[in-house]
Structure formats: C-alpha cells, structure tokens
Scaffold this active site. Structure first.
Site, mmCIF file in Angstrom:
data_model
loop_
_atom_site.group_PDB
_atom_site.id
_atom_site.type_symbol
_atom_site.label_atom_id
_atom_site.label_comp_id
_atom_site.label_asym_id
_atom_site.label_seq_id
_atom_site.Cartn_x
_atom_site.Cartn_y
_atom_site.Cartn_z
ATOM 1 N N ARG A 109 0.806 -1.239 0.000
ATOM 2 C CA ARG A 109 0.000 0.000 0.000
ATOM 3 C C ARG A 109 0.832 1.280 0.000
ATOM 4 O O ARG A 109 0.332 2.361 0.279
ATOM 5 C CB ARG A 109 -0.981 0.038 1.178
ATOM 6 C CG ARG A 109 -1.993 -1.062 1.133
ATOM 7 C CD ARG A 109 -3.367 -0.574 1.593
ATOM 8 N NE ARG A 109 -4.368 -1.560 1.279
ATOM 9 C CZ ARG A 109 -4.684 -2.588 2.055
ATOM 10 N NH1 ARG A 109 -4.097 -2.737 3.221
ATOM 11 N NH2 ARG A 109 -5.587 -3.440 1.674
ATOM 12 N N LYS A 131 3.746 11.719 -11.321
ATOM 13 C CA LYS A 131 2.940 10.884 -12.223
ATOM 14 C C LYS A 131 3.660 9.557 -12.377
ATOM 15 O O LYS A 131 4.839 9.524 -12.747
ATOM 16 C CB LYS A 131 2.823 11.548 -13.599
ATOM 17 C CG LYS A 131 1.630 12.453 -13.718
ATOM 18 C CD LYS A 131 1.383 12.794 -15.165
ATOM 19 C CE LYS A 131 0.206 13.722 -15.303
ATOM 20 N NZ LYS A 131 0.046 14.184 -16.689
ATOM 21 N N GLU A 173 10.462 18.173 -24.367
ATOM 22 C CA GLU A 173 9.569 18.421 -23.217
ATOM 23 C C GLU A 173 9.788 19.828 -22.649
ATOM 24 O O GLU A 173 8.875 20.440 -22.110
ATOM 25 C CB GLU A 173 9.789 17.371 -22.118
ATOM 26 C CG GLU A 173 9.355 15.950 -22.494
ATOM 27 C CD GLU A 173 7.844 15.714 -22.361
ATOM 28 O OE1 GLU A 173 7.075 16.679 -22.196
ATOM 29 O OE2 GLU A 173 7.436 14.531 -22.444
ATOM 30 N N LYS A 218 7.833 23.543 -13.525
ATOM 31 C CA LYS A 218 6.958 22.396 -13.267
ATOM 32 C C LYS A 218 6.518 22.347 -11.805
ATOM 33 O O LYS A 218 5.365 22.006 -11.508
ATOM 34 C CB LYS A 218 7.646 21.088 -13.664
ATOM 35 C CG LYS A 218 6.722 19.905 -13.464
ATOM 36 C CD LYS A 218 6.968 18.750 -14.344
ATOM 37 C CE LYS A 218 5.885 17.701 -14.101
ATOM 38 N NZ LYS A 218 6.135 16.450 -14.770
ATOM 39 N N GLU A 228 -3.990 17.142 -11.689
ATOM 40 C CA GLU A 228 -4.345 17.450 -13.070
ATOM 41 C C GLU A 228 -5.843 17.724 -13.283
ATOM 42 O O GLU A 228 -6.496 17.126 -14.130
ATOM 43 C CB GLU A 228 -3.894 16.309 -13.993
ATOM 44 C CG GLU A 228 -3.773 16.746 -15.439
ATOM 45 C CD GLU A 228 -3.129 15.680 -16.318
ATOM 46 O OE1 GLU A 228 -1.906 15.565 -16.254
ATOM 47 O OE2 GLU A 228 -3.854 14.984 -17.042
ATOM 48 N N ARG A 232 -2.428 21.740 -14.771
ATOM 49 C CA ARG A 232 -1.426 20.709 -15.102
ATOM 50 C C ARG A 232 -1.722 20.035 -16.435
ATOM 51 O O ARG A 232 -0.829 19.488 -17.069
ATOM 52 C CB ARG A 232 -1.345 19.676 -13.967
ATOM 53 C CG ARG A 232 -0.219 18.684 -14.171
ATOM 54 C CD ARG A 232 0.071 17.844 -12.950
ATOM 55 N NE ARG A 232 1.165 16.932 -13.235
ATOM 56 C CZ ARG A 232 1.762 16.174 -12.342
ATOM 57 N NH1 ARG A 232 1.365 16.188 -11.096
ATOM 58 N NH2 ARG A 232 2.758 15.374 -12.691
ATOM 59 N N ASN A 236 0.337 18.495 -20.920
ATOM 60 C CA ASN A 236 0.068 17.427 -21.889
ATOM 61 C C ASN A 236 0.022 17.928 -23.326
ATOM 62 O O ASN A 236 -0.377 17.195 -24.232
ATOM 63 C CB ASN A 236 -1.265 16.746 -21.566
ATOM 64 C CG ASN A 236 -1.150 15.896 -20.326
ATOM 65 O OD1 ASN A 236 -0.358 14.975 -20.282
ATOM 66 N ND2 ASN A 236 -1.922 16.221 -19.315
ATOM 67 N N HIS A 239 0.905 15.744 -26.213
ATOM 68 C CA HIS A 239 0.870 14.355 -25.761
ATOM 69 C C HIS A 239 -0.369 13.601 -26.228
ATOM 70 O O HIS A 239 -0.336 12.389 -26.398
ATOM 71 C CB HIS A 239 0.961 14.298 -24.230
ATOM 72 C CG HIS A 239 2.324 14.624 -23.712
ATOM 73 N ND1 HIS A 239 2.959 15.820 -23.970
ATOM 74 C CD2 HIS A 239 3.196 13.898 -22.949
ATOM 75 C CE1 HIS A 239 4.147 15.817 -23.384
ATOM 76 N NE2 HIS A 239 4.315 14.671 -22.764
ATOM 77 N N HIS A 243 0.762 10.171 -27.732
ATOM 78 C CA HIS A 243 0.471 8.859 -27.141
ATOM 79 C C HIS A 243 -0.143 7.919 -28.181
ATOM 80 O O HIS A 243 0.130 6.719 -28.179
ATOM 81 C CB HIS A 243 -0.466 9.014 -25.940
ATOM 82 C CG HIS A 243 0.226 9.607 -24.737
ATOM 83 N ND1 HIS A 243 -0.434 9.940 -23.587
ATOM 84 C CD2 HIS A 243 1.528 9.910 -24.517
ATOM 85 C CE1 HIS A 243 0.440 10.426 -22.697
ATOM 86 N NE2 HIS A 243 1.620 10.421 -23.246
ATOM 87 N N HIS A 256 9.894 9.002 -26.707
ATOM 88 C CA HIS A 256 8.714 9.761 -26.260
ATOM 89 C C HIS A 256 8.815 11.239 -26.666
ATOM 90 O O HIS A 256 7.867 11.813 -27.211
ATOM 91 C CB HIS A 256 8.552 9.614 -24.744
ATOM 92 C CG HIS A 256 7.447 10.449 -24.181
ATOM 93 N ND1 HIS A 256 6.130 10.308 -24.587
ATOM 94 C CD2 HIS A 256 7.460 11.463 -23.277
ATOM 95 C CE1 HIS A 256 5.380 11.191 -23.948
ATOM 96 N NE2 HIS A 256 6.163 11.912 -23.154
HETATM 97 N N1 GLY Z 1 4.445 14.913 -17.801
HETATM 98 C C1 GLY Z 1 3.371 15.751 -17.556
HETATM 99 C C2 GLY Z 1 3.035 15.903 -16.122
HETATM 100 O O1 GLY Z 1 3.808 15.542 -15.274
HETATM 101 O O2 GLY Z 1 1.976 16.411 -15.798
#
Ligand code: GLY
Length: 351
Positions: A109, A131, A173, A218, A228, A232, A236, A239, A243, A256
């Site tokens: 857990r 994330k 990024e 960030k 998010e 946040r 993306n 992305h 993806h 990526h």
């Molecule tokens: N990689 C995008 C984020 O961490 O929100």
C-alpha cells in the site's frame, strides 16, 4: 540548486547539480536497467549508504513499461523482504521513474521512493510531479497513480553518456513547457547553440540551466494542480497526439520526446485552423523543432482510427476530448468544443 515542490501533504526538494550523499537507515531497492547500471552504478554507489541494497534491473525501453514488468519488480521486492519502511530508488529515464513510482505506490500500500533521473527528459519532466504508471494495449500511461517522490536528484554528469537523439528528445519536453507557460523560455531555447548543447565538454552548464528552469516551472504547476484538474493538463500539450502515435508504432519507432515533437506540430495545426495562433507562430515552433532535428510529421494511415483513439485519452471526459493548444506562444488553452470536422480536417494535413 535546490527547488522546493511545495505540496501541502508531500513537500519535497529537487536537487539540481548539488553534491549529495544519501545516508539511509533502511533497506533500499535500486530500480534501473542494465545499460544505466553498466554506465553509472559505481558512481551512484559512492553516494549511498544503507542497511542493505537490492538491485532490480528491468529491460530497457518504453515497450517494457507494462504490468508484466511491474509484477516482476514487485516479486523482486517481496523476495528481498522489503518492508513498509524500505525505500525504492528509481535510477534511469522516464520509463524507470514511471514504473518505480508506481511499484512504490502499490507495494504494501505504498513505500517511499526517490528519483535519480539519468535522461534529460526525466530531469526536465518525468521525474518531478509524481505521475507514475505503465502502458497497456489500449494506450500509453493509462494505468497508474499520482504518487510523489520524497526527493529528486538531477545530476548533469549522468547525462554525459546520452546520445544526440536522447538529448534532443529531452529538449522537446522543455520546448513544450516554454510554449505553454513562458515565451521568454522560448527565446532562451532559440538562443541555445546546437553545438554547445551537444558538445560533451561544455554541455553541463547548459543542462543545469535547462533542468533548473524546467523544474522551477513544473514545481509551480504541480503545486497549483497536483492531480491534473486544470492547469497541469497544459503539460500534456502534444501528448494527446503523441500517445496515439507511440501506441500505433508499438513504442518502437519514436522516443517519447520525438513523438511529443510531432504531437506539438499536430496540435499547432489545429490551433492554426482555429485561429488561436497565426502562421508565423506556427512556423516559429516548427523551426525550433527542426533546429534540434526533432521530427515534426507522422503519416496517419486511418483518420477515423486516429480520431477514435482520442476517446481513450485520460483528458477525455464525458465524451469530450480536451485538446491542449497554444493560445499564443507562452500561453496554453484547453479546448473541448472542437467539432469532429475541424479535428479531421487538421489531422488530414498529416495523411
Ligand atoms: N508529464 C506531464 C506531467 O507531469 O503532468
């Protein structure tokens, strides 16, 4: 430099090119891959003292970021009799930090973990913000958790062994953050001399600058919106498209960051068609991507299939696709009311 991530329940520091020694009164599982261990294990071991250290080495590559690898990691953690006070260290790129964080979040857990990223991409993005997760047949990062590390240690010295492709993919990024949040950063990126960036003798200072600027930005975004719900989502940008491209190409063709570069160009086409940005701004971004020899295009074979894949995106809610687009350079916007015709028209430019 130390950058604080001020989350109420889980505050932690990101250390960028600061000397450190980890004195840990606990068992430690060090998660990495054979390549990173071969290159950097000895150097890392000089910085760690702990009760017992167990090395867990998994296959290198996004195609192995799946539940089978998580099962393997967890089994090794159980075999090593890690307990709830033990620590997991993710030592590698984004694949390792995503999987390590996820395994730590579910082992008994949840146990503590720290990230020691070894790619530019992981330093500027993946290792910070909590994330974690894996891919499955349906898409990328569809399984996972928000689970913050206890600390992140970014060291430029580990980036010296990266090849050009990996460096440029990491920069993608950073470019993403500049376009979404800060036009001054875009000026900074435009002024990066490509040779300096790629030159082994003088690149450390440029890495320190890139990583610290990116992490500082960030950290503010994640503090504002850890799970998010809004701001946040802007991280993306590119992305949603990337993806799908990565999933369609089975994670074998593009790194990526490369897929994100294509995704940003696709998002910009849509933004241009919607009148959110103009030709000049669109071209400016494309030129930056091309300057760093990042890919900007992908041949979409089946428009409808590509379109349908948007509905598996984590940002799609109540059948509304949330597109992350530039509003002007340095400012992002979330749009969920774009017509199917407009989306198909924009995707059609990549056929
Ligand atoms: N990689 C995008 C984020 O961490 O929100």
């Amino acid at each position: 430099m130390q950058i604080q991530v001020n989350l109420k329940d889980n505050p932690y520091k990101v250390f960028v090119d600061e000397p450190y020694f980890l004195e840990l009164n606990t068992k430690v599982a060090l998660l990495s891959n054979p390549k990173i261990l071969g290159l950097h294990l000895n150097s890392l071991l000089k910085r760690i003292k702990c009760e017992e250290l167990f090395i867990i080495s998994v296959k290198d590559g996004e195609e192995y970021k799946n539940l089978a690898s998580i099962e393997e990691i967890l089994n090794q953690m159980f075999n090593s009799k890690l307990d709830r006070k033990s620590l997991l260290i993710s030592f590698g790129g984004g694949v390792i930090s995503d999987m390590g964080g996820f395994a730590a979040s579910i082992y008994q857990r949840g146990i503590d973990f720290i990230n020691i990223p070894t790619t530019l991409l992981a330093c500027v993005d993946a290792a910070v913000g909590g994330k974690t997760g894996v891919n499955n047949h349906f898409g990328k990062n569809l399984i996972g958790s928000f689970y913050q590390p206890k600390a992140v240690y970014c060291q430029s010295e580990f980036l010296r062994t990266l090849n050009e492709r990996e460096l440029k993919a990491g920069l993608a990024e950073f470019i993403k953050m500049a376009i979404m949040f800060d036009e001054n950063l875009l000026d900074f990126i435009e002024n990066i001399d490509e040779t300096t960036f790629l030159n082994a003798n003088c690149k450390d200072e440029i890495f320190t600058q890139i990583i610290s600027k990116s992490v500082a930005l960030k950290a503010r975004v994640v503090e504002n919106d850890e799970k998010e719900a809004g701001l946040r989502m802007l991280l993306n940008y590119g992305h949603t498209f990337a993806h799908i491209i990565e999933n369609q190409t089975k994670y074998k063709i593009y790194l990526h960051g490369e897929a994100v570069a294509i995704g940003m160009n696709m998002a910009n086409s849509l933004a241009l068609n919607l009148g959110l940005i103009d030709e000049k701004e669109c071209k400016r971004v494309e030129n930056i991507l091309k300057k760093f020899k990042l890919p900007t295009t992908y041949k979409i074979k089946n428009l409808n299939e590509f379109y349908e894949a948007f509905f598996l995106d984590k940002k799609t809610h109540h059948q509304k696709i949330n597109f992350i687009l530039p509003h002007k350079l340095g400012q992002g916007i979330i749009k969920n009311d774009i017509s199917k015709d407009m989306i198909l028209k924009s995707l059609g430019q990549f056929q």
